[in-house]
Write a protein that holds these residues in place. Sequence first.
Motif, mmCIF file in Angstrom:
data_model
loop_
_atom_site.group_PDB
_atom_site.id
_atom_site.type_symbol
_atom_site.label_atom_id
_atom_site.label_comp_id
_atom_site.label_asym_id
_atom_site.label_seq_id
_atom_site.Cartn_x
_atom_site.Cartn_y
_atom_site.Cartn_z
ATOM 1 N N GLY A 535 23.748 76.698 57.385
ATOM 2 C CA GLY A 535 25.118 76.505 57.838
ATOM 3 C C GLY A 535 25.895 77.782 58.029
ATOM 4 N N ALA A 536 25.488 78.862 57.368
ATOM 5 C CA ALA A 536 26.193 80.132 57.530
ATOM 6 C C ALA A 536 26.150 80.607 58.970
ATOM 7 C CB ALA A 536 25.580 81.183 56.605
ATOM 8 N N PHE A 537 25.124 80.200 59.723
ATOM 9 C CA PHE A 537 25.015 80.592 61.126
ATOM 10 C C PHE A 537 25.719 79.595 62.043
ATOM 11 C CE2 PHE A 537 22.382 83.527 59.321
ATOM 12 C CZ PHE A 537 21.158 83.046 58.876
ATOM 13 N N ILE A 538 25.957 78.385 61.543
ATOM 14 C CA ILE A 538 26.527 77.315 62.360
ATOM 15 C C ILE A 538 28.055 77.381 62.401
ATOM 16 C CG2 ILE A 538 26.774 74.809 62.586
ATOM 17 C CD1 ILE A 538 24.009 75.740 63.296
ATOM 18 N N GLN A 539 28.671 77.721 61.275
ATOM 19 C CA GLN A 539 30.111 77.506 61.127
ATOM 20 C C GLN A 539 30.970 78.295 62.118
ATOM 21 O OE1 GLN A 539 31.439 78.772 57.261
ATOM 22 N NE2 GLN A 539 30.266 80.684 57.298
ATOM 23 N N ASN A 540 30.453 79.393 62.664
ATOM 24 C CA ASN A 540 31.274 80.216 63.559
ATOM 25 C C ASN A 540 30.771 80.267 64.997
ATOM 26 O OD1 ASN A 540 33.080 81.039 61.475
ATOM 27 N ND2 ASN A 540 31.554 82.530 60.776
ATOM 28 N N ALA A 542 31.427 78.508 67.523
ATOM 29 C CA ALA A 542 32.448 78.267 68.544
ATOM 30 C C ALA A 542 33.220 79.539 68.882
ATOM 31 C CB ALA A 542 33.409 77.178 68.082
ATOM 32 N N THR A 543 33.214 80.527 67.975
ATOM 33 C CA THR A 543 34.003 81.745 68.185
ATOM 34 C C THR A 543 33.162 83.013 68.200
ATOM 35 O OG1 THR A 543 34.412 81.877 65.793
ATOM 36 C CG2 THR A 543 36.054 80.724 67.133
ATOM 37 N N SER A 544 31.901 82.959 67.775
ATOM 38 C CA SER A 544 31.067 84.163 67.662
ATOM 39 C C SER A 544 29.905 84.104 68.649
ATOM 40 C CB SER A 544 30.522 84.304 66.240
ATOM 41 O OG SER A 544 29.547 85.326 66.186
ATOM 42 N N ALA A 545 29.903 85.034 69.598
ATOM 43 C CA ALA A 545 28.816 85.094 70.575
ATOM 44 C C ALA A 545 27.497 85.446 69.903
ATOM 45 C CB ALA A 545 29.141 86.114 71.660
ATOM 46 N N ASP A 546 27.539 86.325 68.866
ATOM 47 C CA ASP A 546 26.319 86.707 68.158
ATOM 48 C C ASP A 546 25.689 85.501 67.472
ATOM 49 O OD1 ASP A 546 27.491 89.992 67.087
ATOM 50 O OD2 ASP A 546 26.520 89.323 68.943
ATOM 51 N N ASP A 547 26.527 84.673 66.793
ATOM 52 C CA ASP A 547 25.992 83.495 66.111
ATOM 53 C C ASP A 547 25.455 82.484 67.112
ATOM 54 O OD1 ASP A 547 28.334 83.409 63.303
ATOM 55 O OD2 ASP A 547 26.481 84.531 63.641
ATOM 56 N N ARG A 548 26.133 82.352 68.257
ATOM 57 C CA ARG A 548 25.622 81.418 69.277
ATOM 58 C C ARG A 548 24.250 81.857 69.770
ATOM 59 N NH1 ARG A 548 30.993 81.458 71.075
ATOM 60 N NH2 ARG A 548 30.530 82.934 72.757
ATOM 61 N N PHE A 549 24.097 83.151 70.015
ATOM 62 C CA PHE A 549 22.805 83.666 70.476
ATOM 63 C C PHE A 549 21.721 83.411 69.435
ATOM 64 C CE2 PHE A 549 19.838 86.292 72.678
ATOM 65 C CZ PHE A 549 19.154 86.985 71.694
ATOM 66 N N PHE A 550 22.041 83.671 68.170
ATOM 67 C CA PHE A 550 21.044 83.535 67.115
ATOM 68 C C PHE A 550 20.654 82.074 66.912
ATOM 69 C CE2 PHE A 550 18.531 84.973 63.753
ATOM 70 C CZ PHE A 550 18.729 84.194 62.639
ATOM 71 N N VAL A 551 21.641 81.186 66.845
ATOM 72 C CA VAL A 551 21.346 79.768 66.627
ATOM 73 C C VAL A 551 20.570 79.203 67.807
ATOM 74 C CG1 VAL A 551 22.387 77.487 66.387
ATOM 75 C CG2 VAL A 551 23.290 79.412 65.075
ATOM 76 N N ARG A 552 20.942 79.599 69.021
ATOM 77 C CA ARG A 552 20.222 79.106 70.202
ATOM 78 C C ARG A 552 18.758 79.563 70.153
ATOM 79 N NH1 ARG A 552 21.643 77.314 75.404
ATOM 80 N NH2 ARG A 552 19.727 76.398 76.247
ATOM 81 N N THR A 553 18.527 80.781 69.669
ATOM 82 C CA THR A 553 17.156 81.285 69.535
ATOM 83 C C THR A 553 16.363 80.449 68.529
ATOM 84 O OG1 THR A 553 17.885 83.532 70.059
ATOM 85 C CG2 THR A 553 15.771 83.312 68.939
ATOM 86 N N LEU A 554 17.001 80.110 67.410
ATOM 87 C CA LEU A 554 16.325 79.280 66.409
ATOM 88 C C LEU A 554 15.988 77.904 66.971
ATOM 89 C CD1 LEU A 554 18.416 80.081 63.190
ATOM 90 C CD2 LEU A 554 16.238 81.063 63.891
ATOM 91 N N ILE A 555 16.918 77.330 67.723
ATOM 92 C CA ILE A 555 16.685 76.003 68.298
ATOM 93 C C ILE A 555 15.538 76.044 69.295
ATOM 94 C CG2 ILE A 555 17.707 74.198 69.740
ATOM 95 C CD1 ILE A 555 20.423 74.950 68.464
ATOM 96 N N ASP A 556 15.524 77.073 70.141
ATOM 97 C CA ASP A 556 14.445 77.196 71.131
ATOM 98 C C ASP A 556 13.098 77.365 70.438
ATOM 99 O OD1 ASP A 556 16.408 79.142 73.537
ATOM 100 O OD2 ASP A 556 16.253 76.980 73.183
ATOM 101 N N LEU A 557 13.078 78.121 69.352
ATOM 102 C CA LEU A 557 11.824 78.296 68.604
ATOM 103 C C LEU A 557 11.359 76.975 68.024
ATOM 104 C CD1 LEU A 557 9.625 80.045 67.325
ATOM 105 C CD2 LEU A 557 11.189 80.513 65.441
ATOM 106 N N GLU A 568 23.383 72.297 59.823
ATOM 107 C CA GLU A 568 24.235 72.123 58.651
ATOM 108 C C GLU A 568 25.636 72.662 58.923
ATOM 109 O OE1 GLU A 568 21.875 74.348 55.830
ATOM 110 O OE2 GLU A 568 20.976 72.519 55.028
ATOM 111 N N TRP A 569 26.588 72.237 58.093
ATOM 112 C CA TRP A 569 27.972 72.734 58.116
ATOM 113 C C TRP A 569 28.634 72.486 59.477
ATOM 114 C CZ3 TRP A 569 28.318 78.091 55.240
ATOM 115 C CH2 TRP A 569 27.758 77.962 53.970
#
Length: 614
Positions: A535-540, A542-557, A568-569
């Motif tokens: 959840g630490a990567f999810i919560q932001n 909507a406002t953090s381009a870095d977190d969006r890039f990272f979470v999208r990478t995890l989802i694609d993997l 989570e979160w």
Amino acid sequence: MQLRHIANRGSEAPVATTIRSSILKAPLQAQPAAPPAAAPPPAALEMSSGPDPRQILSSIGEVVYTWDIVTDRLTWGPNLAEILGAIAQDDLGTGLAYGERVAGEGGGSRYDAIMRSDQTDNGEGASFQVVYALRQPRELGPAPAIWIEDTGRWFKGEDGKPVRAHGVVRVVTERHEMERKLALGSQIDPLTGVLNRAQLAEHVNRFLQQAERTRKPFAVLLVALENLFALNRTYGYDAGDEVIAGLARRLRENVRTCDVVARHAGNKFALVLDNCDAEQTLAVANRLLELVKGAPFETSAGAIPATIRIGGVIGPREGRAPRVLFQHAEEALDVARQAAGKRFVPYTSSLAREDARLRALHVADSIVSALNERRVELAFQPIVYAATGEVAFHEALLRVRLPDGSSLSPAALLPIAEKAGLVRLLDQRVMELTLERLTAEPDFRASVNCSMNTVLDPEWPDRLAAAIALNPSIPDRLIVEITETCMIEDFETTKNLIAACKQLGVKVAMDDFGAGHTSFRNLRDLAFDIVKIDGAFIQNIATSADDRFFVRTLIDLARHLSLKVVAEWVEDEATARILRDWGVEFFQGALYGRAESHPRPQIEDKRQLAGAFI
């Protein structure tokens, strides 16, 4: 003459095996060793008709010998120089001369195998086999030794002692090197090439025993690479692995050969420094800090700068067991990791730490009392289908109720429970309560967390199998959650646990996906069904381009590996909409429901109750 070594021996059986056996069981008449330029073998080694069995052995890289132990006369087959190469240029006509070529690193010799044998000659000779090393002639310079497998039989005299022996010698250098590498591989961390954690405690024990004899101190340093998560997110996990491997090389190159370097955890290394007091430890730590800070690490993603933090402890003054020394080093490292703290912190006993220890003991006592008095309870948080918002399953979350009605939060009790060795009992109680609810409610689905202690417990899969045996519907409705950290700490044990769960029909989820400190290359080798993004990567997002890039990478993997994804979160609709567009299957968070306590179910038919874990 060039050394000959037969690498593949599969073709020699059964003919060569039969010949070798016949030679070893019968007396051998051979001639003394001759120089390489000697005349053809004398008639004593020839047979009246048919192929010479000793020549056949020569063709497969073996040489026969006979040793008159009384006179020390040692005679060889005609191919000695072909098999032993330059070593055969010396006079090997006596057992003494041959024994002088035996290298100490082998740990044995033909003489030892025969004269110290526990075998008995009952008339047919007593068998022996020994592997040892032979030194090359000095004129060859620092040439490596060759390894010999020596197989034969010795025969007794009237006094029962060995008087003669004969056998077969063959070169097994390649096989020995392969076996050595296999043995070494079980001790070495594959990524970094330094010792692994399993070997570390043995070396610390050795230093402790040595310190008792010499009265000289030694130091244990824990070196942690900083901001590995940010490094992985910025440069990629492969580059992160390269930095970790580079740090290992830099540490190994800047300590003495008598010191030990080992990988302690994902981003942590342990150094054991021989004959090192507090002042010398400070000097070493400061030098390592500057060495790492002063030059970036070259990786496939380019040069990457990095820094480290170090915690240290002096043994045996601050601890007379590896566990105590590492605990103290961890405490010192925790202080060094504080934002405003020094980068190197030596362990010292203090009143503040003593107070913390007493508080930890109080919490540990509260956990034990709660277990004994059945005050360990569960709260369940819904995990919903992202597309519809309907509940898919619930996560069972630990709650410990105190006698006054208040509760201990998991964040306050779990670290202490781990240090006190109580976390496994808490895991068992959580599983027991979850199975009770699954038994009472046939439509209920739940996930349960397993700590590292539980993952490492070899009896846990059997207890789970016994607990669910009375209710066949439970496995299909149960999910076991294992953190990514468990996979990093002990990959093989985690893999075996997952396989055991899958064999029972229980699904397995990786919790805190993305929070680990190594690459995901091992993920494809583990049979997870679900990954839960931290959840630490999810919560932001909507406002953090870095977190969006990272979470999208995890989802694609995860999608590439055909794994379902839980985010989570999830706290607001904007976050949910982004994740839904990316194809996330499940949501967990305050937007869809907080964790709620649930009364313990009353089950009338006790035969349907899943077996207790405690």
